[in-house]
Design an enzyme around this catalytic site. Structure first.
Site, short mmCIF file in Angstrom:
data_model
loop_
_atom_site.label_atom_id
_atom_site.label_comp_id
_atom_site.label_asym_id
_atom_site.label_seq_id
_atom_site.Cartn_x
_atom_site.Cartn_y
_atom_site.Cartn_z
N LYS A 22 79.26 -16.59 49.60
CA LYS A 22 79.52 -15.19 49.22
C LYS A 22 80.86 -15.09 48.50
CE LYS A 22 81.32 -12.12 52.34
NZ LYS A 22 82.48 -11.33 51.88
N ASN A 23 81.88 -15.72 49.08
CA ASN A 23 83.24 -15.51 48.56
C ASN A 23 83.56 -16.35 47.34
OD1 ASN A 23 83.52 -13.60 50.52
ND2 ASN A 23 84.78 -14.85 51.88
N ARG A 92 85.29 -4.32 49.18
CA ARG A 92 86.65 -4.71 48.78
C ARG A 92 86.61 -5.67 47.59
NH1 ARG A 92 92.31 -4.55 49.94
NH2 ARG A 92 93.16 -6.56 49.36
N CYS A 116 89.37 -1.28 55.87
CA CYS A 116 88.14 -1.32 56.67
C CYS A 116 88.58 -1.61 58.11
CB CYS A 116 87.21 -2.41 56.14
SG CYS A 116 87.97 -4.03 56.17
N ARG A 121 94.06 -3.47 54.37
CA ARG A 121 93.67 -4.14 53.12
C ARG A 121 94.43 -3.58 51.91
NH1 ARG A 121 88.62 -6.46 54.28
NH2 ARG A 121 89.08 -8.02 52.68
N ILE A 123 96.70 -3.29 48.37
CA ILE A 123 96.51 -4.02 47.11
C ILE A 123 97.83 -4.20 46.36
CG2 ILE A 123 94.12 -3.22 46.89
CD1 ILE A 123 95.07 -1.30 44.70
N ASP A 124 98.94 -4.07 47.08
CA ASP A 124 100.26 -4.15 46.43
C ASP A 124 100.47 -5.48 45.69
OD1 ASP A 124 100.14 -5.05 49.15
OD2 ASP A 124 102.28 -5.46 49.05
N LEU A 125 100.00 -6.57 46.27
CA LEU A 125 100.20 -7.88 45.63
C LEU A 125 99.43 -7.96 44.30
CD1 LEU A 125 99.96 -10.25 48.74
CD2 LEU A 125 101.99 -9.18 47.75
N ASP A 305 87.92 -15.87 58.90
CA ASP A 305 86.54 -15.38 58.92
C ASP A 305 85.70 -16.03 60.02
OD1 ASP A 305 86.30 -15.05 55.30
OD2 ASP A 305 87.22 -13.81 56.85
N ILE A 327 96.20 -13.41 59.85
CA ILE A 327 95.89 -12.93 58.48
C ILE A 327 95.66 -11.42 58.44
CG2 ILE A 327 94.34 -13.20 56.49
CD1 ILE A 327 95.87 -15.76 57.08
N ARG A 398 75.68 -8.23 54.87
CA ARG A 398 76.62 -8.30 53.74
C ARG A 398 76.92 -9.75 53.38
NH1 ARG A 398 81.60 -4.22 53.85
NH2 ARG A 398 81.89 -5.40 51.94
C1 EPZ Z 1 89.28 -12.64 50.98
O1 EPZ Z 1 89.66 -11.30 51.19
C2 EPZ Z 1 87.88 -12.77 51.57
N1 EPZ Z 1 86.96 -11.87 50.88
C3 EPZ Z 1 87.92 -12.43 53.05
O2 EPZ Z 1 86.61 -12.62 53.58
C4 EPZ Z 1 88.88 -13.39 53.75
O3 EPZ Z 1 88.98 -13.04 55.11
C5 EPZ Z 1 90.26 -13.29 53.08
O4 EPZ Z 1 90.14 -13.55 51.67
C6 EPZ Z 1 91.24 -14.29 53.67
O5 EPZ Z 1 90.76 -15.58 53.53
C7 EPZ Z 1 86.41 -12.27 49.70
O6 EPZ Z 1 86.70 -13.35 49.19
C8 EPZ Z 1 85.44 -11.32 49.06
P1 EPZ Z 1 93.64 -11.61 51.08
P2 EPZ Z 1 91.00 -10.71 50.48
O7 EPZ Z 1 94.03 -10.87 49.85
O8 EPZ Z 1 91.11 -11.27 49.11
C9 EPZ Z 1 97.08 -8.84 52.87
C10 EPZ Z 1 84.66 -12.04 54.71
O9 EPZ Z 1 84.42 -11.82 55.91
N2 EPZ Z 1 97.23 -8.34 51.50
O10 EPZ Z 1 93.85 -13.08 51.14
O11 EPZ Z 1 90.99 -9.24 50.64
C11 EPZ Z 1 95.76 -8.37 53.50
O12 EPZ Z 1 95.93 -7.07 54.04
C12 EPZ Z 1 85.91 -11.46 54.09
O13 EPZ Z 1 83.94 -12.73 53.96
C13 EPZ Z 1 98.31 -7.50 51.22
O14 EPZ Z 1 99.11 -7.19 52.08
O15 EPZ Z 1 92.11 -11.35 51.42
C14 EPZ Z 1 95.51 -9.40 54.56
O16 EPZ Z 1 96.28 -9.08 55.69
C15 EPZ Z 1 86.73 -10.65 55.07
N3 EPZ Z 1 98.44 -7.01 49.96
C16 EPZ Z 1 96.05 -10.69 53.92
O17 EPZ Z 1 96.94 -10.27 52.86
C17 EPZ Z 1 97.55 -7.32 48.97
O18 EPZ Z 1 97.73 -6.85 47.82
C18 EPZ Z 1 94.96 -11.58 53.33
O19 EPZ Z 1 94.33 -10.88 52.33
C19 EPZ Z 1 96.46 -8.18 49.28
C20 EPZ Z 1 96.32 -8.67 50.55
#
Ligand code: EPZ
Length: 417
Positions: A22-23, A92, A116, A121, A123-125, A305, A327, A398
């Site tokens: 999926k990812n 997302r 969620c 979640r 999106i600042d980064l 995950d 995480i 999903r």
């Molecule tokens: C991806 O989500 C995956 N989703 C998630 O899988 C997975 O858990 C996650 O990476 C971590 O490995 C997809 O690939 C579609 P992150 P993503 O940005 O990109 C914080 C599943 O079950 N953060 O690495 O959203 C965030 O809040 C899903 O398949 C910021 O603070 O993950 C989190 O605490 C769930 N600011 C941490 O970083 C930002 O701008 C990791 O988020 C972005 C993220």
């Protein structure tokens, strides 16, 4: 499939093929917007999040359809820059369209992809990194407007290896002017798959899988055929299902090279695991052993995950296991539902829960509230004595093509209701 009914206590036997990731598929679907002509994704998983992404791409004017074993995408008809709110808010991963659409069209309008149940979640980064490439953001009645006359390459340092932010930068950088050097990048295998797809389309990318990725932009990309790799999280889910329920299974095509931390944890719980060309063989212990601490971390650490699924197994282990989630800030919601099955889980704050292993979980009616917590409840149902009904299975759909079918192939007594 609104709910599934499981008669627990049956050891798993046999083999099951692991679906496409999926990812990996979701960011590659976004990347297909950047290529001229048609791309065909073989082994693309038939799951709700992919269907949602397909309807988003169609709304934007792309043609997308299943042909034989593959999903064909042609973005030449791309005409719209606005993403529908329900699709974005509900998923997302639509966020990775941001980088691709700004790169392709110079402008995007989208709902803020809110949080969620597993966390805010933010999106600042994403915004900070794309801003360094010349993207200007503004808000208009709750919607995010992103625009860029011309994307330019930049030297970007991510303070946290965000998977999504890494993907967004790569997608914006492939069409940007000049070179982008992304440091502090995520190393997840799904980033590697995205880069392999983009390089097959003609992109110039090096360093994927390390913390430092270099993208030379400005080249036009041509659509290509691509085989979506197997899903390491689905493979890990079924691996822990066997460790918890007992038996021995073959996970065909499981990407064992991407599962080191997962395989090691299964061995720490007393399972025998070995990898071969066919995939991963798992032989469960009579009862899972407790592990001092299972701590999630960015790849190659233990994947967040699979934290809920590991928690379900630890709930019936022979001793106490500390689970630490580093995480997401709210990923222990499933503990409440596992408690209804007799699990003794002491949530010690957003970061850790202590699982005091019980002899047996007992069947109950429980409710899925998000994707991986739902999968964990199904695994707990396989392990429990008696009947378990898991409701709200739309969350499980999903990310899992057909959990019932796959568990039945492994000999479990599961029906969808
Ligand atoms: C991806 O989500 C995956 N989703 C998630 O899988 C997975 O858990 C996650 O990476 C971590 O490995 C997809 O690939 C579609 P992150 P993503 O940005 O990109 C914080 C599943 O079950 N953060 O690495 O959203 C965030 O809040 C899903 O398949 C910021 O603070 O993950 C989190 O605490 C769930 N600011 C941490 O970083 C930002 O701008 C990791 O988020 C972005 C993220």
């Amino acid at each position: 499939m609104d709910s599934i009914r499981i008669q627990g206590g049956v050891a798993l036997q046999g083999k099951v093929r692991i679906q496409g990731s999926k990812n990996a598929a979701l960011p590659i679907l976004a990347a297909a917007l950047l290529a001229e002509g048609q791309s065909v994704l073989e082994n693309c998983p038939r799951i709700a999040d992919v269907y949602a992404m397909i309807s988003l791409l169609k709304d934007l004017g792309c043609s997308v359809n299943w042909q034989g074993k593959g999903l064909c995408i042609d973005a030449s008809g791309l005409c719209c820059r606005e993403m529908g709110s329900e699709a974005v808010r509900g998923m997302r991963s639509s966020l990775c369209l941001l980088g691709a659409l700004v790169g392709r069209c110079g402008q995007v309008v989208m709902e803020h992809p809110g949080g969620c149940v597993i966390g805010q979640r933010p999106i600042d980064l994403h915004l900070e990194a794309l801003g360094q490439m010349g993207v200007v953001f503004s808000e208009e009645d709750g919607r995010l407007l992103a625009s860029a006359d011309r994307l330019r390459g930049a030297r970007i340092l991510l303070p946290f290896p965000s998977v999504g932010a890494t993907e967004n930068v790569i997608l914006a950088a492939v069409l940007a002017e000049g070179e982008t050097l992304l440091e502090g990048a995520a190393k997840e295998p799904e980033i590697g798959a995205l880069c392999r797809y983009l390089k097959a389309c003609g992109a110039q990318i090096t360093g994927e899988g390390t913390g430092q990725i270099c993208i030379r932009g400005g080249r036009s990309l041509k659509g290509t055929e691509f085989f979506v790799p197997a899903d390491r999280i689905v493979a890990g889910t079924y691996l822990f299902a066997c460790v918890g329920a007992g038996g021995s299974v073959l996970l065909e095509e499981a990407p064992w090279q991407e599962m080191e931390a997962v395989l090691r944890t299964a061995e720490d719980m007393g399972a025998k695991v070995w990898a071969s060309r066919e995939g991963v063989y798992v032989q469960a212990p009579a009862r899972p052993g407790a592990v001092e601490c299972i701590c999630t971390a960015p790849y190659p650490g233990f994947p967040t995950d699979l934290q809920s699924v590991a928690l379900a197994v630890a709930a019936a282990a022979d001793g106490d296991t500390l689970i630490r989630e580093t995480i997401f800030e709210d990923r222990f919601r499933v503990a409440e539902e596992l408690g209804r099955m007799g699990a003794r889980l002491e949530v010690q704050g957003p970061e850790s829960v202590l699982a005091r292993g019980v002899e047996h979980l007992k069947g109950a009616r429980v409710e899925a509230r998000e994707l991986r917590g739902g999968a964990a409840l199904a695994v707990a149902g396989l392990m429990a004595r008696g009947e378990t009904t898991v409701t709200q299975c739309k969350y499980i759909e999903r990310g899992y093509e057909n959990l019932c079918r796959d568990f039945r192939e492994l000999g479990a007594r599961v029906t969808s209701a």
